[in-house]
Design a protein around this motif. Structure first.
Motif, PDB file in Angstrom:
ATOM      1  N   GLN A   1      13.179  -0.834   7.795  1.00  0.00           N
ATOM      2  CA  GLN A   1      11.878  -1.960   8.616  1.00  0.00           C
ATOM      3  C   GLN A   1      10.874  -1.868   7.821  1.00  0.00           C
ATOM      4  N   VAL A   2      10.455  -3.219   7.534  1.00  0.00           N
ATOM      5  CA  VAL A   2       9.231  -3.430   7.026  1.00  0.00           C
ATOM      6  C   VAL A   2       8.033  -3.228   7.446  1.00  0.00           C
ATOM      7  N   HIS A   3       6.984  -2.536   7.245  1.00  0.00           N
ATOM      8  CA  HIS A   3       5.868  -2.262   8.071  1.00  0.00           C
ATOM      9  C   HIS A   3       4.723  -2.297   7.108  1.00  0.00           C
ATOM     10  N   LEU A   4       3.588  -2.852   7.526  1.00  0.00           N
ATOM     11  CA  LEU A   4       2.391  -2.941   6.879  1.00  0.00           C
ATOM     12  C   LEU A   4       1.282  -2.463   7.600  1.00  0.00           C
ATOM     13  N   VAL A   5       0.375  -1.549   7.248  1.00  0.00           N
ATOM     14  CA  VAL A   5      -0.834  -1.115   7.769  1.00  0.00           C
ATOM     15  C   VAL A   5      -1.976  -1.229   7.154  1.00  0.00           C
ATOM     16  N   GLU A   6      -2.984  -2.164   7.474  1.00  0.00           N
ATOM     17  CA  GLU A   6      -4.204  -2.227   6.892  1.00  0.00           C
ATOM     18  C   GLU A   6      -5.324  -1.241   7.314  1.00  0.00           C
ATOM     19  N   SER A   7      -6.193  -0.946   6.540  1.00  0.00           N
ATOM     20  CA  SER A   7      -7.196  -0.040   6.866  1.00  0.00           C
ATOM     21  C   SER A   7      -8.372  -0.312   6.042  1.00  0.00           C
ATOM     22  N   GLY A   8      -9.431   0.277   6.251  1.00  0.00           N
ATOM     23  CA  GLY A   8     -10.881   0.008   5.555  1.00  0.00           C
ATOM     24  C   GLY A   8     -11.850  -1.028   5.992  1.00  0.00           C
ATOM     25  N   GLY A   9     -11.445  -1.622   6.788  1.00  0.00           N
ATOM     26  CA  GLY A   9     -12.533  -2.574   7.324  1.00  0.00           C
ATOM     27  C   GLY A   9     -13.612  -2.026   8.123  1.00  0.00           C
ATOM     28  N   ASP A  10     -14.923  -2.751   7.970  1.00  0.00           N
ATOM     29  CA  ASP A  10     -16.017  -1.949   8.478  1.00  0.00           C
ATOM     30  C   ASP A  10     -17.096  -3.106   8.526  1.00  0.00           C
ATOM     31  N   LEU A  11     -18.464  -2.616   9.184  1.00  0.00           N
ATOM     32  CA  LEU A  11     -19.531  -3.370   8.995  1.00  0.00           C
ATOM     33  C   LEU A  11     -20.330  -3.004   7.637  1.00  0.00           C
ATOM     34  N   VAL A  12     -20.637  -4.125   6.956  1.00  0.00           N
ATOM     35  CA  VAL A  12     -21.342  -3.815   5.731  1.00  0.00           C
ATOM     36  C   VAL A  12     -22.296  -4.878   5.501  1.00  0.00           C
ATOM     37  N   GLN A  13     -23.480  -4.426   5.056  1.00  0.00           N
ATOM     38  CA  GLN A  13     -24.631  -5.375   4.718  1.00  0.00           C
ATOM     39  C   GLN A  13     -24.082  -6.290   3.607  1.00  0.00           C
ATOM     40  N   PRO A  14     -24.657  -7.435   3.540  1.00  0.00           N
ATOM     41  CA  PRO A  14     -24.755  -8.196   2.461  1.00  0.00           C
ATOM     42  C   PRO A  14     -25.045  -7.801   0.957  1.00  0.00           C
ATOM     43  N   GLY A  15     -24.297  -8.000   0.229  1.00  0.00           N
ATOM     44  CA  GLY A  15     -24.218  -7.376  -1.325  1.00  0.00           C
ATOM     45  C   GLY A  15     -23.630  -6.090  -1.311  1.00  0.00           C
ATOM     46  N   GLY A  16     -22.824  -5.727  -0.081  1.00  0.00           N
ATOM     47  CA  GLY A  16     -22.112  -4.597  -0.168  1.00  0.00           C
ATOM     48  C   GLY A  16     -20.759  -4.657  -0.705  1.00  0.00           C
ATOM     49  N   SER A  17     -19.886  -3.557  -0.687  1.00  0.00           N
ATOM     50  CA  SER A  17     -18.712  -3.427  -1.053  1.00  0.00           C
ATOM     51  C   SER A  17     -17.738  -2.619   0.022  1.00  0.00           C
ATOM     52  N   LEU A  18     -16.512  -3.154   0.074  1.00  0.00           N
ATOM     53  CA  LEU A  18     -15.471  -2.243   0.836  1.00  0.00           C
ATOM     54  C   LEU A  18     -14.113  -2.428   0.002  1.00  0.00           C
ATOM     55  N   ARG A  19     -13.395  -1.339   0.039  1.00  0.00           N
ATOM     56  CA  ARG A  19     -11.883  -1.399  -0.319  1.00  0.00           C
ATOM     57  C   ARG A  19     -11.134  -1.413   1.009  1.00  0.00           C
ATOM     58  N   LEU A  20     -10.173  -2.345   0.911  1.00  0.00           N
ATOM     59  CA  LEU A  20      -9.143  -2.353   1.914  1.00  0.00           C
ATOM     60  C   LEU A  20      -7.741  -1.843   1.465  1.00  0.00           C
TER      61      LEU A  20
ATOM     62  N   TRP B   1       3.762  -9.104   8.117  1.00  0.00           N
ATOM     63  CA  TRP B   1       2.602  -9.167   8.231  1.00  0.00           C
ATOM     64  C   TRP B   1       1.906  -7.628   8.920  1.00  0.00           C
ATOM     65  N   GLY B   2       1.164  -7.334   8.560  1.00  0.00           N
ATOM     66  CA  GLY B   2       0.197  -6.217   9.164  1.00  0.00           C
ATOM     67  C   GLY B   2      -0.569  -6.789  10.510  1.00  0.00           C
ATOM     68  N   GLN B   3      -1.184  -5.867  11.098  1.00  0.00           N
ATOM     69  CA  GLN B   3      -1.918  -6.103  12.334  1.00  0.00           C
ATOM     70  C   GLN B   3      -3.331  -6.353  11.997  1.00  0.00           C
ATOM     71  N   GLY B   4      -3.913  -6.519  10.921  1.00  0.00           N
ATOM     72  CA  GLY B   4      -5.211  -6.916  10.283  1.00  0.00           C
ATOM     73  C   GLY B   4      -6.188  -5.488  10.685  1.00  0.00           C
ATOM     74  N   THR B   5      -7.531  -5.832   9.923  1.00  0.00           N
ATOM     75  CA  THR B   5      -8.739  -4.822   9.808  1.00  0.00           C
ATOM     76  C   THR B   5      -9.690  -5.952   9.911  1.00  0.00           C
ATOM     77  N   GLN B   6     -10.731  -5.444  10.608  1.00  0.00           N
ATOM     78  CA  GLN B   6     -11.936  -6.527  10.876  1.00  0.00           C
ATOM     79  C   GLN B   6     -12.981  -6.042   9.624  1.00  0.00           C
ATOM     80  N   VAL B   7     -13.486  -6.931   9.056  1.00  0.00           N
ATOM     81  CA  VAL B   7     -14.436  -6.960   8.129  1.00  0.00           C
ATOM     82  C   VAL B   7     -15.795  -7.719   8.651  1.00  0.00           C
ATOM     83  N   THR B   8     -16.845  -7.149   8.724  1.00  0.00           N
ATOM     84  CA  THR B   8     -18.024  -7.724   9.483  1.00  0.00           C
ATOM     85  C   THR B   8     -19.205  -7.476   8.201  1.00  0.00           C
ATOM     86  N   VAL B   9     -19.587  -8.772   7.616  1.00  0.00           N
ATOM     87  CA  VAL B   9     -20.833  -8.455   6.872  1.00  0.00           C
ATOM     88  C   VAL B   9     -22.195  -8.910   7.358  1.00  0.00           C
ATOM     89  N   SER B  10     -23.213  -8.230   7.832  1.00  0.00           N
ATOM     90  CA  SER B  10     -24.103  -8.474   8.429  1.00  0.00           C
ATOM     91  C   SER B  10     -25.264  -7.688   8.416  1.00  0.00           C
TER      92      SER B  10
END
Length: 124
Positions: free
Chosen positions: A1-20, A114-123
């Protein structure tokens, strides 16, 4: 069964970086086209980075080109999205998706899994 799991979402300041990360199970991700998509509040889901199932060709929309990079680690059955120089308008839920039949596309309706999603907030 195909399964996808995202991770790595976070709150980050403008100009910052993230790896999902998108961890795949139940299939060999290297044999599938993989896409990263995002959906902001009140917005349609859009593709931000896609990689082909054949030769690793990638595609990005102009809005993220030169800031986002999609990559595969076939040994870990994982696909990554490196996001640099993040902007408030990048705020969204980020999803990874997979499809066995398409070669390279960032059109979300073409993707079956599709995976379930991960929230990325840039603020600040």
């Amino acid at each position: 069964q195909v399964h996808l799991v995202e991770s790595g979402g976070d709150l980050v300041q403008p100009g910052g970086s993230l790896r999902l990360s998108c961890q795949a199970s139940g299939f060999t991700s290297g044999n599938y086209a993989i896409g990263w998509f995002r959906q902001g509040i009140g917005k349609e889901r859009e593709g931000v980075a896609c990689i082909s199932r054949h030769d690793g060709t990638t595609w990005y929309p102009d809005s993220v080109k030169d800031r986002f990079t999609i990559s595969r680690d076939n040994a870990k059955n994982t696909v990554y999205l490196q996001m640099n120089s993040l902007k408030p308008e990048d705020t969204a839920v980020y999803y990874c998706a997979a499809d066995r039949l398409i070669s390279l596309s960032c059109y979300p309706k073409l993707y079956d899994y599709w995976g379930q999603g991960t929230q990325v907030t840039v603020s600040s």
